[in-house]
Scaffold this motif. Structure first.
Motif, PDB file in Angstrom:
ATOM      1  N   GLN A 149       8.092  -3.089 -16.347  1.00  0.00           N
ATOM      2  CA  GLN A 149       7.398  -2.955 -18.048  1.00  0.00           C
ATOM      3  C   GLN A 149       5.857  -3.017 -17.879  1.00  0.00           C
ATOM      4  N   ASP A 150       5.246  -2.206 -19.069  1.00  0.00           N
ATOM      5  CA  ASP A 150       4.198  -2.529 -18.713  1.00  0.00           C
ATOM      6  C   ASP A 150       3.591  -4.302 -18.761  1.00  0.00           C
ATOM      7  N   GLY A 151       2.354  -4.052 -18.267  1.00  0.00           N
ATOM      8  CA  GLY A 151       1.413  -5.407 -17.415  1.00  0.00           C
ATOM      9  C   GLY A 151       2.062  -6.572 -16.482  1.00  0.00           C
ATOM     10  N   GLU A 152       4.045  -5.797 -16.511  1.00  0.00           N
ATOM     11  CA  GLU A 152       4.501  -6.732 -16.272  1.00  0.00           C
ATOM     12  C   GLU A 152       4.096  -7.649 -14.851  1.00  0.00           C
ATOM     13  N   SER A 153       3.664  -8.783 -14.063  1.00  0.00           N
ATOM     14  CA  SER A 153       4.075  -9.173 -13.231  1.00  0.00           C
ATOM     15  C   SER A 153       4.879  -8.842 -12.319  1.00  0.00           C
ATOM     16  N   PHE A 154       5.142  -8.725 -10.166  1.00  0.00           N
ATOM     17  CA  PHE A 154       5.948  -8.613  -9.861  1.00  0.00           C
ATOM     18  C   PHE A 154       7.242  -9.768 -10.089  1.00  0.00           C
ATOM     19  N   GLY A 155       6.692 -10.803 -10.418  1.00  0.00           N
ATOM     20  CA  GLY A 155       7.237 -12.647 -10.591  1.00  0.00           C
ATOM     21  C   GLY A 155       8.649 -11.937 -11.837  1.00  0.00           C
ATOM     22  N   ASP A 156       7.562 -12.006 -12.856  1.00  0.00           N
ATOM     23  CA  ASP A 156       7.702 -11.812 -14.156  1.00  0.00           C
ATOM     24  C   ASP A 156       8.984 -10.439 -14.301  1.00  0.00           C
ATOM     25  N   PHE A 157       9.119  -9.231 -13.289  1.00  0.00           N
ATOM     26  CA  PHE A 157      10.340  -8.684 -12.573  1.00  0.00           C
ATOM     27  C   PHE A 157      11.308  -9.125 -12.362  1.00  0.00           C
ATOM     28  N   CYS A 158      11.003  -9.885 -11.498  1.00  0.00           N
ATOM     29  CA  CYS A 158      12.564 -10.305 -10.326  1.00  0.00           C
ATOM     30  C   CYS A 158      12.767 -11.796 -11.270  1.00  0.00           C
ATOM     31  N   HIS A 159      12.022 -11.829 -12.008  1.00  0.00           N
ATOM     32  CA  HIS A 159      13.008 -13.071 -13.428  1.00  0.00           C
ATOM     33  C   HIS A 159      13.486 -12.095 -14.091  1.00  0.00           C
ATOM     34  N   ARG A 160      12.920 -11.292 -15.020  1.00  0.00           N
ATOM     35  CA  ARG A 160      13.881 -10.237 -15.623  1.00  0.00           C
ATOM     36  C   ARG A 160      15.212  -9.346 -14.877  1.00  0.00           C
ATOM     37  N   VAL A 161      15.149  -8.870 -14.038  1.00  0.00           N
ATOM     38  CA  VAL A 161      15.999  -7.835 -13.532  1.00  0.00           C
ATOM     39  C   VAL A 161      17.034  -8.933 -12.888  1.00  0.00           C
ATOM     40  N   GLY A 162      17.089 -10.479 -12.548  1.00  0.00           N
ATOM     41  CA  GLY A 162      17.490 -10.913 -11.535  1.00  0.00           C
ATOM     42  C   GLY A 162      18.497 -10.628 -10.116  1.00  0.00           C
ATOM     43  N   LYS A 163      19.313 -11.297  -9.429  1.00  0.00           N
ATOM     44  CA  LYS A 163      19.362 -11.295  -8.095  1.00  0.00           C
ATOM     45  C   LYS A 163      20.130 -10.444  -7.983  1.00  0.00           C
ATOM     46  N   ASP A 164      21.544 -10.337  -8.786  1.00  0.00           N
ATOM     47  CA  ASP A 164      21.958  -9.129  -8.100  1.00  0.00           C
ATOM     48  C   ASP A 164      21.340  -7.852  -8.127  1.00  0.00           C
TER      49      ASP A 164
ATOM     50  N   ASP B 245       1.083  -1.392  -0.265  1.00  0.00           N
ATOM     51  CA  ASP B 245       0.279   0.312  -0.383  1.00  0.00           C
ATOM     52  C   ASP B 245       0.771   1.164   0.059  1.00  0.00           C
ATOM     53  N   GLN B 246       2.080   1.285   1.134  1.00  0.00           N
ATOM     54  CA  GLN B 246       2.428   2.188   0.623  1.00  0.00           C
ATOM     55  C   GLN B 246       3.588   2.865  -0.403  1.00  0.00           C
ATOM     56  N   TYR B 247       3.401   1.750  -1.335  1.00  0.00           N
ATOM     57  CA  TYR B 247       3.691   2.305  -2.658  1.00  0.00           C
ATOM     58  C   TYR B 247       3.174   2.126  -4.069  1.00  0.00           C
ATOM     59  N   GLY B 248       1.532   1.892  -3.753  1.00  0.00           N
ATOM     60  CA  GLY B 248       0.516   1.848  -4.013  1.00  0.00           C
ATOM     61  C   GLY B 248       0.552   1.201  -5.442  1.00  0.00           C
ATOM     62  N   LEU B 249       0.721  -0.617  -4.876  1.00  0.00           N
ATOM     63  CA  LEU B 249       1.090  -1.827  -5.478  1.00  0.00           C
ATOM     64  C   LEU B 249       0.124  -2.760  -4.829  1.00  0.00           C
ATOM     65  N   LYS B 250      -1.351  -2.131  -4.326  1.00  0.00           N
ATOM     66  CA  LYS B 250      -1.906  -2.944  -2.941  1.00  0.00           C
ATOM     67  C   LYS B 250      -3.331  -3.813  -3.643  1.00  0.00           C
ATOM     68  N   GLU B 251      -3.458  -3.636  -5.453  1.00  0.00           N
ATOM     69  CA  GLU B 251      -4.395  -4.236  -6.383  1.00  0.00           C
ATOM     70  C   GLU B 251      -3.271  -5.211  -7.246  1.00  0.00           C
ATOM     71  N   ASP B 252      -1.924  -4.995  -7.429  1.00  0.00           N
ATOM     72  CA  ASP B 252      -1.291  -6.537  -7.832  1.00  0.00           C
ATOM     73  C   ASP B 252      -1.635  -7.608  -7.187  1.00  0.00           C
ATOM     74  N   ARG B 253      -1.024  -8.344  -8.155  1.00  0.00           N
ATOM     75  CA  ARG B 253      -1.766  -9.719  -8.535  1.00  0.00           C
ATOM     76  C   ARG B 253      -0.090  -9.747  -7.677  1.00  0.00           C
ATOM     77  N   ILE B 254      -0.191 -11.092  -6.315  1.00  0.00           N
ATOM     78  CA  ILE B 254       1.321 -10.967  -5.898  1.00  0.00           C
ATOM     79  C   ILE B 254       1.171 -12.979  -5.310  1.00  0.00           C
TER      80      ILE B 254
END
Length: 560
Positions: free
Chosen positions: A534-549, A454-463
């Motif tokens: 990115q547009d329409g990118e889920s949290f898991g997809d984002f983490c997978h794309r940018v990577g652990k580092d 909620d602090q980041y305006g993400l409360k409506e995201d599906r995670i």
């Protein structure tokens, strides 16, 4: 594999006379437990011997049993649902649990009540056989009760057919739990196991069927999964996925979670014979020396998919084609009100971590008792531990919502998606494998995560958040956006980079994370996600794309 290399339990199974052992004799003695060998065999009958780990501390162990019902496709009649509520109050600890494999679990059943509990479940026309053990477990299927929909009808019929085909044929279950006296008529005449043989499978075997646009049963985590290929309003075939499995043992570096691999395309007529060939290959070639390395995923990892497929073709008796291009694209939790397709509605109700109990303002058991007394709906159980009320007349919607609110049950619009897509295993105090908490602490963790989002305006995201009290992975923690896996008392391995659709494994982001530090670690990553996705990118997809580092750098900056 030579006999001297077999694990001890392989000998127990072989000498058990098709799962009888001496369970019947031990049921009659005053000991609150069963012997180790019989406790292992009891799993095939749908029950685990456990003890209350909250009550240890140098005192004698308080033994009881978990009893699991087998509910193919999650289909439950109102009478069966109410019977389970009665049984949990009379013979268990007063709570009923919806599992993440669309079944029911009772906890706290004493040995003296075990037969009564199992008989009661059978009297409701459900069963506990093959709910556990080295056999094909409860067959999963999308629970959405869509009417006038041939696709959903086909899937549910397949679930029933598969459950029936792979049910153990031994008379032991009937004789031990259901038979009255020596002159009772036998219900089955087959006494051997044409699929399983005398020693059954090397390890448990999980199966399910899903739709590409709604992978609500996590098909890629199954030993054998089926992805429907739909043309028009008909399933013309299935992509068969093999080798999924969530469990691992950290002390054994050759164990690992795995998502399944698409092996072949099968027509509806081929599903059962090809599935039987897969099961028999695992039966004959799976590892029977080391139970921690016995799931089919390890056989496929050792052989490679081409060799495994060739052996399946040999057992099936014909060549099999390559998979169809169809694959998983989305997922639905089925929570909230939906059109059913016949003028009626269905309502998905979120049951946090699957536990039905009356506690404080939340009176879940009382709510369902009142609902089913007034409206005897058929029900479905979901893989996210929810419950669906089917066949609701639109005119009854206000009264149903009123009953739920009266008992403190939240409706879909009152819940965040992260809470709706969260699940946990039971863990402490009943599970003997748990190293830390899961079900009992996840609600408080979700409170913190909701506040942070909620602090980041993400409360409506599906995670999707899945939590387990140990690495065995019963709540499928290795594939969602966020996985929390118990590592030590009060500490977890944090996985990121999976997705709600369940199509890939996450990666270990940080180990030994304290329970109180989970939201703190995730906070800067949520901020990075908000700013860089990115547009329409889920949290898991984002983490997978940018990577652990990249994620670790954001977390490190926030920590300074």
């Amino acid at each position: 594999m030579s006999e001297e290399k077999l694990s001890k339990f392989e000998g127990v199974k072989e000498q058990s006379n098709f799962l009888r052992g001496s369970i019947g004799e031990e049921l009659l003695n005053a000991d609150p437990t069963f012997s180790e060998d019989n406790a292992g065999l009891l799993k095939f009958h749908g029950t685990y011997q456990q003890d209350n780990r909250d009550a240890r501390g140098g005192k004698p162990k308080e033994y009881s049993f978990m009893v699991r019902s087998r509910v193919p496709g999650g289909k439950v009649t109102p009478e069966q649902f109410l019977a389970h509520l009665d049984i949990c109050e009379e013979f268990a600890n007063g709570t009923l649990r919806v599992t993440d494999r669309q079944a029911f679990q009772l906890h706290g059943v004493l040995k003296t009540d075990l037969k009564s509990a199992i008989r009661g479940i059978n009297e409701s026309k459900l069963s506990t056989i093959a709910a556990c053990g080295d056999v094909c477990r409860n067959f999963m299927c999308c629970p959405a009760p869509q009417k006038n929909n041939p696709v959903h009808d086909q899937m549910q019929k397949l679930a029933d057919a598969m459950a029936d085909h792979f049910r153990p044929k031994s008379l032991a279950y009937y004789e031990i739990w259901l038979k009255d006296g020596e002159n009772s008529e036998l219900v089955h005449q087959v006494v051997d196991e044409p699929i399983y043989g005398k020693t059954y499978l090397p390890r448990k075997f999980k199966m399910g069927v899903t739709l590409p646009e709604d992978n609500c049963i996590d098909v890629y985590t199954q030993d054998l999964g089926l992805i429907a290929v739909v043309e028009g309003d008909t399933i013309v075939g299935y992509n068969m996925v093999v080798g999924g499995g969530m469990g691992m043992t950290p002390a054994k570096k050759d164990t690992f979670p795995a998502v399944g691999k698409r092996m072949t395309y099968v027509t509806p007529e081929q599903v059962i014979p090809v599935a039987e060939a897969v099961v028999k290959v695992q039966r004959d070639f799976g590892n029977r020396a080391d139970r921690k390395h016995a799931r089919m995923k390890y056989l496929i990892a050792e052989w490679g998919l081409p060799k495994f497929k060739a052996k399946v073709e040999e057992y099936y008796g014909a060549a099999l084609p390559e998979p169809h291009p169809t694959d998983v694209t989305n997922v639905d939790d089925h929570i909230g009100w939906h059109e059913q397709g016949d003028g009626k509605l269905f309502l998905g109700i979120n049951i946090e971590n699957g536990r039905l109990k009356d506690e404080g303002p939340l009176q879940l058991k009382a709510a369902f008792r009142e609902l089913l007394a007034k409206f005897p709906f058929p029900l479905r159980l979901t893989a996210l531990q929810g419950i669906i009320l089917c066949d609701v007349e639109p005119k009854d919607k206000p009264e149903i919502e009123s009953i739920l609110r009266k008992h403190g049950v939240k409706l879909a619009h009152e819940l965040t998606l992260i809470r709706r897509y969260s699940i946990a295993c039971p863990a402490l105090p009943t599970c003997g494998l748990a190293v830390t908490e899961s079900e009992r602490v996840l609600p408080a963790i979700m409170d913190e995560l909701e506040a942070t989002l909620d602090q980041y305006g993400l409360k409506e995201d599906r995670i999707a958040v899945h939590m387990t009290g140990c690495p065995n992975g019963c709540a499928r923690p290795y594939t969602p956006d966020i996985g929390l896996v118990g590592k030590a008392r009060g500490k977890y391995t944090l996985y990121l980079g999976g997705n709600a659709e369940g199509t890939r494994l996450g990666f270990i982001f940080q180990d030994m994370v304290p329970e109180q530090g989970i939201s703190t670690i995730l906070s800067p990553i949520f901020a990075q996600y908000r700013d860089q996705r990115q547009d329409g990118e889920s949290f898991g997809d984002f983490c997978h794309r940018v990577g652990k580092d990249s994620l670790a750098r954001a977390e490190a900056v926030a920590a300074t």
